[in-house]
Write a protein that holds these residues in place. Structure first.
Motif, PDB file in Angstrom:
ATOM      1  N   GLN A 180       0.829  -1.030   0.070  1.00 10.50           N
ATOM      2  CA  GLN A 180      -0.085  -0.084   0.075  1.00 10.50           C
ATOM      3  C   GLN A 180       0.861   1.267   0.034  1.00 10.50           C
ATOM      4  OE1 GLN A 180      -3.493   0.117  -0.391  1.00 10.50           O
ATOM      5  NE2 GLN A 180      -3.019   2.192  -0.756  1.00 10.50           N
ATOM      6  N   ASN A 222       0.712   4.320  -2.831  1.00 12.50           N
ATOM      7  CA  ASN A 222       0.526   5.640  -2.213  1.00 12.50           C
ATOM      8  C   ASN A 222       1.501   6.469  -2.717  1.00 12.50           C
ATOM      9  OD1 ASN A 222      -1.474   4.787  -0.778  1.00 12.50           O
ATOM     10  ND2 ASN A 222      -0.568   4.785   1.185  1.00 12.50           N
ATOM     11  N   SER A 232       0.616   6.826   7.693  1.00  9.83           N
ATOM     12  CA  SER A 232      -0.405   6.630   6.291  1.00  9.83           C
ATOM     13  C   SER A 232      -1.609   5.985   6.916  1.00  9.83           C
ATOM     14  CB  SER A 232       0.425   5.860   5.279  1.00  9.83           C
ATOM     15  OG  SER A 232       1.290   6.813   5.101  1.00  9.83           O
ATOM     16  N   LYS A 248      -5.591   7.029   6.896  1.00  7.80           N
ATOM     17  CA  LYS A 248      -6.722   6.113   6.207  1.00  7.80           C
ATOM     18  C   LYS A 248      -7.746   5.847   7.159  1.00  7.80           C
ATOM     19  CE  LYS A 248      -7.128   2.151   3.152  1.00  7.80           C
ATOM     20  NZ  LYS A 248      -6.599   1.110   2.370  1.00  7.80           N
TER      21      LYS A 248
END
Length: 623
Positions: free
Chosen positions: A33, A37, A152, A156
Motif C-alpha cells: 500500500q 501511495n 499513512s 486512512k
C-alpha cells in the motif's frame, strides 16, 4: 519507581527488551500500500472540504487525524510522496524527546498513540529493538519507512483524503478570510485552512502578517529585519546511511571529492575521528562513535544492538556537524533555496566521501527507506551527475528548524517558556492547549544582533546551559491577529526565534497539530471563526480525546482513569489548587484533591456543553 534517565543501560518498562540470543524477523516493513501511495498523482479537479491542511508533516497529520475523528471532512495536501515531514521526508526519524518526561509525552494524545503503534511493529512484527540510538536504551529511533507507514495507516483509518505529490500554487482569500488553495491537483475550497508546511509558506502566499528572521512581514513586504545576516536557524540535509559489510557497492561509492570538501575536512577529522567522537558532549570512542547518536534499526541486517551498544551500530542518520548556516533568503527566494539545498547536500555527501576514503569504513546511503520510490527522483539540478546515485537515496527535503512564524493573538517567547533550572516548569497559563518540554536549542543566529528586540528579547532570554521542562503553548499562538478561516501549526505558530528553538521537536509539533485540529473542528461544527471558540472548549475536547492539557501528569488520574478528562481539565484551568511533587530522580507529577478536581471539571464541561455537543452532532450525522 526511580527513573534512571541518565543511566545509558536503563530501559523503561514500556520498551520491550530482547534476550541476548533473540533474533529478528528480518523482513521489510515496507507495505504494498505504501508503494502504491507513493506513486499516486491526484487527478486535477475542483474540490470542496471542511478542513484543508497544507503540509502532511507530523503536525499536519495530527491536525488531520484529530479533526477527522470528530466528523470533519479533511483534505491534506503534501508536495512530496511521503507523509511525516521532518520524521520521514527530511530523514529525522530519530525522535527528539526529553527522556525525563516519558509519561507526560508518551502516555497521552496522538503522539502517545503514534509511538505505541510504531513500537508494536518493532516488538511484534520485526521483533527487534527500537531503542538503538542516542547512546542510551531509553531512545525511540524508528526507521523512516515505519513512521511513514504508521502515519499513512492512521490517516486512512480516520478517513482523511491525502493528496500526495501535489504542490500549492496560491491561497484564495475573500477579504480578510482564507477560503481555499490553488494546487497542482486543482482548486480546493474549505471552511478552515491550516498551515502545517515545514516553512510557513502559506503565510507568505496568503499575505498573512508573520515574523521572519528578527523582523516581520505585514503580508506584503518585509520590515525591520536588522539581523546583519538575516539569520534564521540552520538547515540540515540529512542522509540515512548504513554499513555494507561485504563492501560498498560501486554505484554507492563516492569517488570524486565533492566541492567544498577541503573547507569541511578539518572539522570532520575532529568530530568523525578514527579514535571516536571526543568532543565534550559525546566522548564516544572508536570509529563508530558518531553512528550511535542518530542510530536507526538496520532493517537490511539482523543487528539487534541497543543504544548503549553504540559500537555495534550499522545504520544511522547523518545529522551531526552537517548544519548549514541559513538566512531568510532561504525562505523567500526559490532560486537561492534550490542552490543552497544543493550545497547542503554536498556537505553531507562530503561526510560520506570522508568515511569511505579517509576513514576507510564501508558506509554509504541506505536504499530501502523509500526516498527513491516516488513518481520522480528527488534530484537537485545543481548537483553534478556523478553524485546522483547517492542523491536519489537522500531525503526529499532538508530538516528546516525555523520557518516563517505567524503574528498571532498571543506570542510564545523566551520569557514565557523560561524554566528556572533544568527539569523544572515554566509559569503556567490557563489558555494553554499543548505542552512543550524541550530546551530552546537555537541552531544559528544566537546573538543580540539576530534576536527580536521588538519582542523584548536578548541573549539573556536564552539559557546558557541545557534547561528542559514543561512549558505551555497558548491557543492564541495558533490564531492570526487579523485573518479568519486560518490556523497555524507546525513551526509556524506565533513565537519568537528563541521559542522557535524549543517548539520544533517531534512530540511538540504533534501536540500543536492535535490542538489545531480540535480548534478547527469546534469552529467548523459551531459555524464560527477560531478566535470565537472558548479555550476551555478546546481543552475539554482535547482531554476527552485522551490528550493531556495540564502541565504534568496528575497523580491518580492517568489516561485510563474514569474521570481523567474532568480532572485534567480542572487542573489546566486552575479550577482546583494543585502543586508539583518531585520524587527523587523520577518524573514529577501534579498532586491535587481528585474529588474537588472532578467536580470542577464537570462544571467546566457543562459550561462548554453547547460547543462540544456540536461535534457530537457532526459525528452522528456522519454515521
Amino acid at each position: 519507581m526511580a527513573f534512571k534517565v541518565d543511566d545509558a543501560e536503563y530501559t523503561i518498562p514500556r520498551i520491550l527488551q530482547f534476550g541476548f540470543d533473540a533474533t529478528t524477523n528480518a523482513t521489510s516493513p515496507l507495505t504494498d500500500q505504501q508503494k502504491k501511495n507513493w506513486k499516486e498523482i491526484p487527478v486535477r479537479k475542483d474540490r470542496r472540504t471542511d478542513l484543508l491542511i497544507a503540509g502532511a508533516g507530523l503536525s499536519g497529520c495530527a491536525a488531520a487525524i484529530a479533526a477527522a475523528r470528530r466528523g470533519i471532512a479533511v483534505t491534506i495536501v503534501e508536495s512530496t510522496h511521503m507523509v511525516g515531514g521532518q520524521a520521514t521526508a527530511a530523514g529525522v526519524s530519530a525522535f527528539d524527546v526529553t527522556f525525563f518526561y516519558d509519561r507526560l509525552l508518551h502516555n497521552y494524545g496522538l503522539w502517545g498513540e503514534l509511538v505505541r503503534k510504531i513500537q508494536d511493529i518493532y516488538d511484534y512484527e520485526l521483533m527487534r529493538p527500537i531503542n538503538v540510538g542516542h547512546y542510551r536504551n531509553t531512545s525511540i529511533m524508528p526507521n523512516v519507512v515505519v513512521v511513514e507507514r504508521v502515519l499513512s495507516e492512521m490517516l486512512k483509518a480516520s478517513g482523511v483524503t491525502v493528496l500526495r505529490n501535489t504542490t500549492i500554487q496560491g491561497v484564495i482569500r475573500a477579504g480578510k478570510r482564507i477560503v481555499g488553495l490553488h494546487t497542482q491537483a486543482g482548486t480546493i475550497m474549505a471552511s478552515q485552512t491550516i498551515d502545517a508546511t515545514e516553512d510557513g509558506s502559506l503565510l507568505a502566499l496568503g499575505g498573512i502578517p508573520h515574523r521572519i528572521s528578527n523582523g516581520y512581514s505585514d503580508g506584503i513586504e518585509e520590515k525591520n529585519i536588522t539581523s546583519p545576516k538575516r539569520a534564521i536557524q540552520d538547515i540540515t540535509y540529512t542522509a540515512v546511511i548504513r554499513m555494507y559489510p561485504e563492501g560498498v557497492p560501486d554505484a554507492l561509492r563516492v569517488s570524486e571529492k565533492p566541492a567544498g570538501y577541503d573547507k569541511y575536512v578539518l572539522t570532520f577529522r575532529k568530530v568523525y575521528p578514527k579514535a571516536g567522537v571526543l568532543d565534550k558532549h559525546m566522548q564516544k570512542i572508536g570509529p563508530l562513535g558518531f553512528a550511535g547518536y542518530r542510530a536507526a534499526p538496520d532493517i537490511a541486517s539482523k543487528n539487534m544492538q541497543t543504544g548503549s551498544q553504540y559500537q555495534q551500530v550499522t545504520r544511522t542518520c547523518l545529522n551531526y556537524y552537517n548544519d548549514m548556516t541559513s538566512n531568510a533568503y532561504y525562505l523567500t527566494d526559490s532560486d537561492y533555496r534550490e542552490r543552497f539545498e544543493a550545497s547542503a547536500k554536498m556537505k553531507t555527501i562530503s561526510i560520506i566521501y570522508y568515511l569511505q576514503n579517509e576513514l576507510g569504513v564501508p558506509w554509504s546511503v541506505a536504499t530501502d527507506e523509500g526516498f527513491a520510490d516516488g513518481p520522480v527522483l528527488p534530484l537537485n539540478p545543481h548537483l553534478p551527475d556523478c553524485y546522483k546515485n547517492i542523491e536519489q537515496h537522500m531525503p526529499l527535503i532538508p530538516y528546516i528548524r525555523e520557518s516563517r512564524r505567524l503574528i498571532g493573538l498571543s506570542t510564545l517567547t523566551g520569557k514565557t517558556i523560561s524554566r528556572p533550572r533544568k527539569r523544572s516548569e515554566a509559569a503556567w497559563v490557563t489558555d494553554s492547549v499543548a505542552v512543550g518540554t524541550y530546551h530552546p536549542d537555537l541552531h544559528g543566529g544566537r546573538t543580540n544582533a539576530h534576536l527580536e528586540s521588538s519582542l523584548m528579547e536578548s541573549e539573556a532570554d536564552k539559557p546558557k546551559g541545557w534547561v528542559e521542562g514543561p512549558f505551555p503553548i497558548p491557543v492564541g499562538a495558533l490564531i492570526p491577529a487579523q485573518i479568519d478561516g486560518f490556523i497555524a501549526a507546525e513551526k509556524n505558530i506565533s513565537c519568537s526565534r528563541i521559542a522557535a528553538g524549543a517548539i520544533r521537536l517531534h512530540p511538540t509539533v504533534v501536540a500543536i497539530g492535535e490542538a489545531g485540529g480540535v480548534l478547527a473542528s469546534l469552529a467548523i461544527c459551531n459555524k464560527v471563526e477560531p478566535r470565537e471558540v472558548p479555550t476551555a472548549a478546546v481543552q475539554a475536547e482535547l482531554a476527552r480525546g485522551g490528550a493531556i492539557v495540564s502541565q504534568l501528569e496528575v497523580e491518580g488520574a492517568t489516561r485510563s482513569s474514569p474521570n481523567f478528562a474532568e480532572i485534567n481539565l480542572a487542573v489546566a484551568r486552575n479550577r482546583v489548587g494543585w502543586s508539583v511533587f518531585r520524587p527523587e530522580n523520577s518524573e514529577p507529577v501534579i498532586e491535587t484533591d481528585l474529588d474537588v478536581a472532578m467536580e470542577q471539571g464537570k462544571w467546566t464541561y457543562n459550561y462548554c456543553r453547547k460547543w462540544l455537543d456540536a461535534i457530537k452532532e457532526k459525528l452522528e450525522g456522519r454515521v
